[in-house]
Write an enzyme that holds these catalytic residues in place. Structure first.
Site, mmCIF file in Angstrom:
data_model
loop_
_atom_site.group_PDB
_atom_site.id
_atom_site.type_symbol
_atom_site.label_atom_id
_atom_site.label_comp_id
_atom_site.label_asym_id
_atom_site.label_seq_id
_atom_site.Cartn_x
_atom_site.Cartn_y
_atom_site.Cartn_z
ATOM 1 C CE LYS A 1 -1.534 0.439 -2.813
ATOM 2 N NZ LYS A 1 -1.386 0.636 -1.369
ATOM 3 C CB THR B 1 4.349 8.597 -5.342
ATOM 4 O OG1 THR B 1 5.026 7.479 -4.778
ATOM 5 C CG2 THR B 1 3.745 9.435 -4.242
ATOM 6 N NE ARG C 1 -7.307 3.482 -4.039
ATOM 7 C CZ ARG C 1 -6.730 3.123 -2.919
ATOM 8 N NH1 ARG C 1 -7.430 2.533 -1.976
ATOM 9 N NH2 ARG C 1 -5.451 3.365 -2.712
ATOM 10 C CE LYS D 1 -4.656 9.210 3.022
ATOM 11 N NZ LYS D 1 -5.524 10.039 2.200
ATOM 12 C CB ALA E 1 -8.815 -1.110 0.811
ATOM 13 C CG PHE F 1 -5.385 -1.673 2.551
ATOM 14 C CD1 PHE F 1 -5.069 -0.342 2.832
ATOM 15 C CD2 PHE F 1 -6.483 -2.227 3.188
ATOM 16 C CE1 PHE F 1 -5.846 0.401 3.715
ATOM 17 C CE2 PHE F 1 -7.268 -1.479 4.075
ATOM 18 C CZ PHE F 1 -6.949 -0.175 4.328
ATOM 19 C CG PHE G 1 12.030 6.558 1.476
ATOM 20 C CD1 PHE G 1 11.271 6.065 0.438
ATOM 21 C CD2 PHE G 1 11.391 6.849 2.672
ATOM 22 C CE1 PHE G 1 9.906 5.858 0.568
ATOM 23 C CE2 PHE G 1 10.023 6.648 2.813
ATOM 24 C CZ PHE G 1 9.283 6.144 1.768
ATOM 25 C CD1 TRP H 1 9.878 13.199 -3.115
ATOM 26 C CD2 TRP H 1 8.043 12.042 -2.607
ATOM 27 N NE1 TRP H 1 9.240 13.877 -2.127
ATOM 28 C CE2 TRP H 1 8.108 13.197 -1.786
ATOM 29 C CE3 TRP H 1 6.969 11.158 -2.459
ATOM 30 C CZ2 TRP H 1 7.135 13.478 -0.823
ATOM 31 C CZ3 TRP H 1 6.011 11.455 -1.500
ATOM 32 C CH2 TRP H 1 6.096 12.597 -0.702
#
Lengths: 745, 745
Positions: free
Chosen positions: B195, B197, B219, B230, B449, B480, B569, B598
Site C-alpha cells: 500500500k 509503495t 504513517r 521487518k 491498526a 491493514f 510483481f 516499484w
C-alpha cells in the site's frame, strides 16, 4: 542567454555610472545561480572578473544561507567586500584567521531586558521563565554565522537550536585552540551552588563585555527531573540558556537516541537468552547464518565474533561442531547480566522489576531494573567519544554481562553494535544554542556524575576551542564538587580528549561555606535556618578554611591555577563577601571575586572574566593524578587519600573479587570513576568541611568498558529518581493559543 | 539618517535614469531592516509608495528566507512583482490562488536514476537502500518553497525534513481543499501487499507526470520493527520516501515524545498509588497544596479536579474533611490500572512484568507491562487531534484506570495533562519529506491498526489538502486491509476530521489474490510455493471473486468509488493481470489498472493516476456506516455483519460488563475501533477469501477515551513484537568515514 545571466554585466554598468555606489547588486542573479549548475559556472568567473576590475569598488552577495558555501564566500576578495553588507552575508567569516569570524555579542540585549524588567529579585522558579521568555533568541543560523560556522556545517532543529557537523573539526584542524576553562564547585548543599549560572555568566561577561570570543559547553539536562522535584535547569536569572523550554525538553533528541540504543541492547540480551535456552546449536546456527538463495554467509559483525573466539574461518560450512557451539552460544549467565534498561522519566517503580512473565517467554523470567536514561553507559560514551569511529568502537566494546564460563559478553557479540552506531549517528553532533545575551553554547551529553564522569562532551569542547580561536575562551562545566566532577574531568575526560585546561573556576556560595563551617543542616523544601540569612563571619571563615581550601588544593594537585567565583546571593553581606575572597587568596587561589550574574547578567561577572583572563597567563603545569599503569587498588587509594583526604580504603570481598576479574580480563589499565556521594568529601554525606581520619569503604566495583572506566561504588547510588507527592508537572501547562509554556522552571 | 535608510530613495533614482530596469535593487537595505525595528518601519512605507509610483516598473526583494514573512511578501503589488525573481523569492506563493505556488516536480530525477541504475530487478532488502542513497533529496526549504509554504511556517530538522507549523491552516483557511484519496488494500498475506509503495507511486505519477499538485500522507513507522524482523518501511524500489534512514529512525522525534509523555503518566500513576498508600489525607493535602510563603493555592489543574468532584471552592482552607479526602485520593484500584508503559523497541520480555520490587517502593508491587510506543493511546490522539487545544483536551480526558469505587481516573486527575501537552507541542506538527521523485510527503503519526485506528494524522491531511489546492490530490493511506484500516478511516478518522474522501484506491497483488483463491499458506521467511510463481488463473479468479469483491463492496457501503490498483510483481503474467482488472471492474470498481511503480517510479503508476483523476468525477455519496447514537452492541454488530460478513456477534460476560460500564460512564456514543486480525475478514487468520457463516466473538471491550473510541477485542492482540533469533540489526552498520548506513532496508 536568459535575462538573468546578463544581469551581472548590466550591474557592472551601473557602477560605471555611479562610482560612489559601494555595493554591486548581483542579488537575483546569484539566487538563480543557486539552483542551476549552468548559471553557477557562469557567475563564478563574473565575480572573479569584478575582483580584478578597478572600477568596481565593492561586491555584495545576496544569497540564502544554505548556498553560502565556502567556495562562494571565498570568491570575493576581502578588499572588495563591502563593510556592513558582508557582516550580514558572513563573507568575512571564512577568510584568513577563522577566529576572526567570531562576532562577540553586544551587551545591549540584556541591558534592555534589565531596563524593562529590572534586576531579578528572588531566586525562585517563577522568575526564570519570565526572563527567558522575555528575550527572543536570535535565529540559530545567524548565531552560526557570527561564530564562523559554514552553512553546510549546520543542521537546524527548528529556529533556535542546531546540530553542528563534526566536519568542522577537519576544516579548522590547523586553527589553534582557545583557552580552556573548567568550572567546578566546592562541596554543595542539596540546593546546588550555581555552577551552571556561573558558567553562563562568565561567557556572557567574556563575550559581550570583554569582547573575547567565548563559548559555554554545558550538559544536556535529563528530562525526568524536569517533571519531578527539580524543575528545569539552564542557569537562572540573567544567566540562562534560551529558549529554556527547548533546553529542558527533547532538545535535538540525543537522550531519546540513547534510550533507544540502550533498550535495543537490553531487548537483544533477553531475546538471545530465550533463543539459546530453547534451541539446539544447529537450529541456532541455521537461523543466525541462514541460507539466502542457497548461499550462507557470515555478516561482518559475525566475522568479528569469530575472530574474538580465535576461529579464523569465513565459510559457514567449515566450522567444527564445537566451533558452531562457541559461535552461537553467548551463554550469558542471567544472574550476571549487568545491562539495565533505561527511561528518561523519574519512575521509581522500575528500580527493581521482574521481566519475562508472559507465557510467550516460556518461564525465562528474571529480576532486573531500569535506570534513568542519562545513567546509561551509552551516555558516558557519547560524552567521551572523540569521533564517530571512536564512538562506534566504544559501543561495540560495551560489556553487557558475563557468560557462564566467566567471559565478558559485548554488544558486538550480540550483533547489535552497528545498529547502535546508526541510532547514535546524529546524537554525536553537539547542539548549538545561546545564552540570554546571545553568547554561543554547546549542549552535549549529560552523563551521571557518580556512576559516570559527569562532564559534557569531549567533542563539544573540541569544536568550541577551534571556533573561538587562539585568544578565545571555552568554559566547560563539571558536575558536583571539584572532588568528583573536576577529578574525573582531569583523570578521565582530559585523558580521552588530550585537552589541557588553563584555569579552574571554583564556585562557592556563602550558604555552602557556612554549612561547611558548622552551620545547621540545609535540605531541599525546608525553610533555610537563620544562620544562612543573617551575617555570620565565623561560619563563613570555617567553611573557607575547610572545604574551600581543600578543593583549591585538589585543583593544585593537577597543576592548574584556580580562580574562586563567589556566587553572590541577596542575603550575603559585604563583610562576608570580602572574607571569602580574602581567605580564598590566602589558600592559594590566583584570585577570588564575587559574581552577580543572576541579577545582572554578564555585567555581573565582569570581575570574574577579568580574573580568569588574567589567570590564563599564570604558569600551568598540568599533570594527571595517577599513572594508568599502576594497579586498580592503587589508583583508588590515590584518589581516596589525595583527593578525599581519607587515611586509606577498605575493599569488600566482592570488590576484591571484581578487581581480580577485571585485571584478568585486561581492564586493569582503565582510569577510575568513583561513585561517591557529592554531599561530602568523604563517603558520609553528613560530614561537611574537610573530613579526615576516615577509611573509604569500597562496597563493590563495576566497569563501563565501552566508556572506558572502572567505577568503584562507595555506598549505594540511586540511578533512578522518583516523583514526589506533588511533582513539578502540576504547574506545567501549555496555552494552546499562544503556545506559551508556564511552570517549567 | 544612516546610509542604509537613504538607500531606497537612491534606488528609486536609479529607475528614473534607467526606465528599462525591471528590478529595483533594495537588497541590502532590506537586509538591514530585518534586524532593526526602526528601519522596518521605514521600508514598508517606501515599498507602498513604489507600488503606486507609475515610473517604477517592478520591485524585487532580496531577503534571507527567515525574514520573508507574509507581511513582507504581501507588501508588493502583484503587477509590480518581477517575474522570475519572485519565483525565487516565493513572493507569488501567497497571492491569489495559493495552489499556484505548488510546483510539481519533474520526472527527470528518477528518469536519470533509472538510466543509471536500471529497473529494480528483485524485491529484496538490498536494492532499496541503494536506490534511496543514489538520489540526493532536494533541500527541505526548497521543497517547502515549491509547495507554497512560508519560511516562517517551516521548522527544519536537518537538511531533508522539517516540521510544518499549524498556523498554515489559518493562513489558507479560505483556500478550497484538494481531492482526497484513500489507499486501502485487500486482506494481505503476511508479507504485505505494498500500500505504501502504491501511495508513493501514485503521487509521483500525479505530480511529475500529470502535473497535478499532489501530496502523500504516510504513517511514521515504529523504530522497533526496523531492528527486528521487518526492516525499514518507506515504500520500495522507485517508490520511496527519502532519505529512507531518516524516515525509519528518529525522524523528528514524535514517537520519542509520545514515549516520554506515555511513561510520565505511568510514573505518575504508580508514584501516586504509593503516596496515597503511605500517607494520611492531611499529609497528602499538605503536600498537594503546599503553603508557599504562607499562602496555599490550588493550581488550575487542581481546580479542574475539584469541579469534576462537584466542589465549587477555590480557597484550600475551606474544604471539609470529606472534600479533602475526595480531592487527595484518586484511590486507583491497582488491579484496574489500564495504562501500560511503552518503549519503541521490540522487547518481548516487557510484555508482562512486575514493578515496584525495590524496597523503596514498600511492597506496592503489581503486574503490568510495556507496549510498543505506537500502541500508546497518545499516538492515537496525535493522529486524531485537529488542533493543539483539541490534543490537549484529549490528553486530559485519557482514562488510566478505575478507582475502587468504580470511577474512571483521568490524566487530568493525576495533574499531568499540562505537562503532556508540553511534551507533545512539537509532535503535533507534521513532518515534511519527499518521494524519490521530489513529491512532497507528510509523515505524521502511526497508531496501531488493531487496538487503534491505523491511519496517519488528521492534521497532515488537512494541511496537505490546503497546500495542493482545489485541483490537487492528497493521497493518504490506511493500515491493514480495507475491512480494518478503511472502515476505521471512514467511521473514526473522517468523523474526527470532517473530511470526505473522493476515491478509494484498493491495492491488490496477484500473490494475495491467489492466496484468497485457495493457494497454499504464505508465511514470512519461508520460500514462496510454486503456485505463487507460476501462472494460475483459477486461483487468481477465486481471489478476485471472494476477497477483492468483498473489499470493493465494503468501500461502496460508504458511497465512495473504488479504483483497484494491482501492484505488479515480476512473476505476474499478462493473463493474470488482465484477469484481475476484468473481474475487478465486473465487481463494481470504477477502474482497475496494473501499477509498475516499484520498477519504474511514477511513470509506472501513470495509468493509476489517470484512473484516480477520472474517478473523482464519479458521483460520491459518502455516508457513515452507523450512527453514533445507536447502542455500542449495535455498532459492533453492524461492523461485524456488514463489513466482515459475520452472521452475528457473541459477547463474553466480561465484554458485556464493560459495555454496561462504558454506557453508565457516558462513553456509549463513541465510535467503535475493532481489534481484529488483519489476515482474514473474519476473526480466524486462516480463513481467507470472504468467509461467511461465522459468529464474531468479542472477548473483551476496552476504551481509549482520550482518542475517543471503544475497542472491542476479537481474539488476542499482541501489542509488543519480539526479536527473532537473527534480527535485522545483524546487517545494519554505519561507515564512520562516509557516514553511510547499510542494511537498514
Amino acid at each position: 542567454f536568459p535575462a538573468q545571466v546578463l544581469a551581472p554585466k548590466f550591474s557592472v554598468c551601473l557602477l560605471f555610472f555611479f562610482p560612489h555606489v559601494l555595493s554591486l547588486c548581483l542579488g537575483y542573479h546569484l539566487f538563480c545561480a543557486q539552483s542551476t549548475p549552468l548559471l553557477k559556472s557562469l557567475y563564478f568567473p563574473e565575480i572573479l572578473k569584478l575582483n580584478e576590475d578597478p572600477r568596481v569598488h565593492g561586491v555584495c552577495l545576496h544569497l540564502p544561507p544554505a548556498s553560502l558555501t565556502s567556495r562562494v564566500l571565498n570568491t570575493i576578495k576581502p578588499e572588495k567586500d563591502v563593510d556592513g553588507i558582508s557582516d550580514l552575508n558572513m563573507g568575512r567569516l571564512v577568510r584568513g584567521d577563522m577566529s576572526k569570524g567570531f562576532v562577540p555579542p553586544t551587551a545591549s540585549a540584556v541591558m534592555e531586558l534589565l531596563e524593562r524588567h529590572g534586576e531579578v529579585q528572588g531566586r525562585g522558579g517563577k522568575t526564570n521563565d519570565k526572563v527567558s521568555q522575555a528575550q527572543t533568541p536570535k535565529p540559530v543560523d545567524q548565531l552560526a554565522e557570527e561564530i564562523g560556522l559554514l552553512p553546510e556545517e549546520l543542521e537546524a532543529y527548528g529556529r533556535t537550536k542546531a546540530k553542528v557537523r563534526l566536519s568542522m573539526l577537519d576544516r579548522l584542524h590547523a586553527q589553534p585552540d582557545g583557552k580552556y576553562v573548567l568550572v567546578a564547585g566546592i562541596t554543595p548543599t542539596p540546593l546546588g551552588e550555581g555552577k551552571s549560572t556561573v558558567t553562563i555568566g562568565l561567557v556572557q561577561a567574556l563575550s559581550a563585555h570583554l569582547k573575547l570570543n567565548s563559548f559555554a559547553c554545558l550538559r544536556q539536562p535529563s528530562q525526568g527531573p524536569t517533571f519531578g522535584v527539580k524543575g528545569g535547569a539552564a542557569g537562572g536569572g540573567y544567566a540562562q540558556v534560551i529558549p529554556m523550554e527547548e533546553f529542558n525538553l527533547h532538545l535535538t533528541g540525543d537522550i531519546h537516541a540513547i534510550t533507544a540504543a540502550n533498550n535495543l541492547v537490553a531487548a537483544a540480551i533477553d531475546a538471545r537468552m530465550l533463543h539459546e535456552a530453547t534451541q539446539s546449536d544447529k537450529a541456532l546456527y541455521n537461523r543466525l547464518v541462514p541460507s539466502v538463495n542457497g548461499v550462507r554467509r557470515f555478516s561482518p559483525i559475525q566475522i568479528a565474533r569469530l575472530r574474538r573466539l580465535g576461529i579464523d574461518k569465513t565459510d559457514p560450512g567449515s566450522l567444527m561442531p564445537e566451533e558452531v557451539s562457541a559461535f552461537v552460544r553467548l551463554d550469558l549467565d542471567p544472574s550476571k547480566v549487568t545491562w539495565q534498561r533505561v527511561v528518561d522519566t523519574n519512575d521509581r517503580f522500575l528500580r527493581k522489576i521482574t521481566v519475562g512473565q508472559a507465557s510467550t517467554e516460556k518461564g525465562q523470567m528474571r529480576e532486573t531494573g531500569f535506570d534513568i536514561a542519562v545513567a546509561s553507559e551509552i551516555m558516558a560514551i557519547l560524552a567521551l567519544a572523540d569521533s564517530l569511529s571512536d564512538m562506534k568502537n566504544r559501543l561495540a566494546r560495551m560489556v553487557v554481562g558475563t557468560s557462564r564460563s566467566g567471559q565478558p559478553v559485548t554488544a558486538e557479540d550480540l550483533g547489535v553494535s552497528g545498529a547502535l552506531a546508526v541510532l547514535m549517528k546524529d546524537a554525536i553532533k553537539p547542539t548549538l544554542m545561546q545564552t540570554l545575551e546571545g553568547t554561543p553554547v554547546f549542549v552535549h551529553a549529560g552523563p551521571f556524575a557518580n556512576i559516570a564522569h559527569g562532564n559534557s562532551s569531549v567533542l563539544a569542547d573540541k569544536l568550541a576551542l577551534k571556533l573561538v580561536g587562539r585568544n578565545g575562551f571555552v568554559v566547560t562545566e563539571a558536575g558536583f564538587g571539584a572532588d568528583i566532577g573536576m577529578e574525573k574531568f582531569f583523570n578521565i575526560k582530559c585523558r580521552a580528549s588530550g585537552l589541557r585546561p588553563n584555569v579552574v573556576v571554583l564556585v562557592a556560595t556563602v550558604r555552602a561555606l557556612k554549612m561547611h563551617g558548622g552551620g545547621p543542616n540545609v535540605s531541599a523544601g525546608a525553610p533555610l535556618p537563620r544562620e544562612y540569612i543573617d551575617e555570620n563571619l565565623d561560619l563563613v571563615a570555617g567553611g573557607c578554611r575547610s572545604n574551600l581550601r581543600k578543593q583549591i588544593q585538589i585543583a593544585h594537585l593537577f597543576g592548574v591555577p584556580v580562580v574562586v567565583a563567589l556566587n553572590v546571593f541577596k542575603t550575603d553581606t559585604q563583610a562576608e563577601i570580602d572574607l571569602v575572597c580574602q581567605i580564598a587568596k590566602e589558600c592559594g587561589a590566583s584570585d577570588a571575586v564575587p559574581c552577580h550574574h543572576w541579577a545582572q547578567g554578564g555585567r555581573g561577572s565582569l570581575e570574574l572574566a577579568q580574573a580568569v583572563n588574567e589567570a590564563t597567563s599564570r604558569p600551568n603545569n598540568f599533570q594527571f593524578l595517577y599513572n594508568l599503569e599502576i594497579p586498580i587498588v592503587e589508583k583508588i587509594r590515590t584518589i581516596a587519600q589525595k583527593v578525599y583526604g581519607a587515611d586509606d580504603i577498605e575493599l569488600s570481598p566482592e570488590a576484591k573479587a571484581k578487581i581480580d576479574y577485571y585485571n584478568q580480563q585486561g581492564f586493569g589499565t582503565l582510569p577510575i570513576c568513583m561513585a561517591k556521594t557529592h554531599l561530602s568529601l568523604s563517603h558520609m554525606p553528613e560530614k561537611k568541611g574537610a573530613p579526615t581520619g576516615f577509611i573509604l569503604p569500597i562496597r563493590d566495583v563495576r566497569a563501563s568498558i565501552g566508556a572506558g572506566f572502572i567505577y568503584p561504588l562507595v555506598g549505594t547510588m540511586s540511578t533512578m529518581p522518583g516523583l514526589p507527592t506533588r511533582p513539578c508537572f502540576y504547574d506545567i501547562d501549555l496555552d494552546p493559543v499562544t503556545e506559551e509554556i508556564t511552570g517549567l522552571f
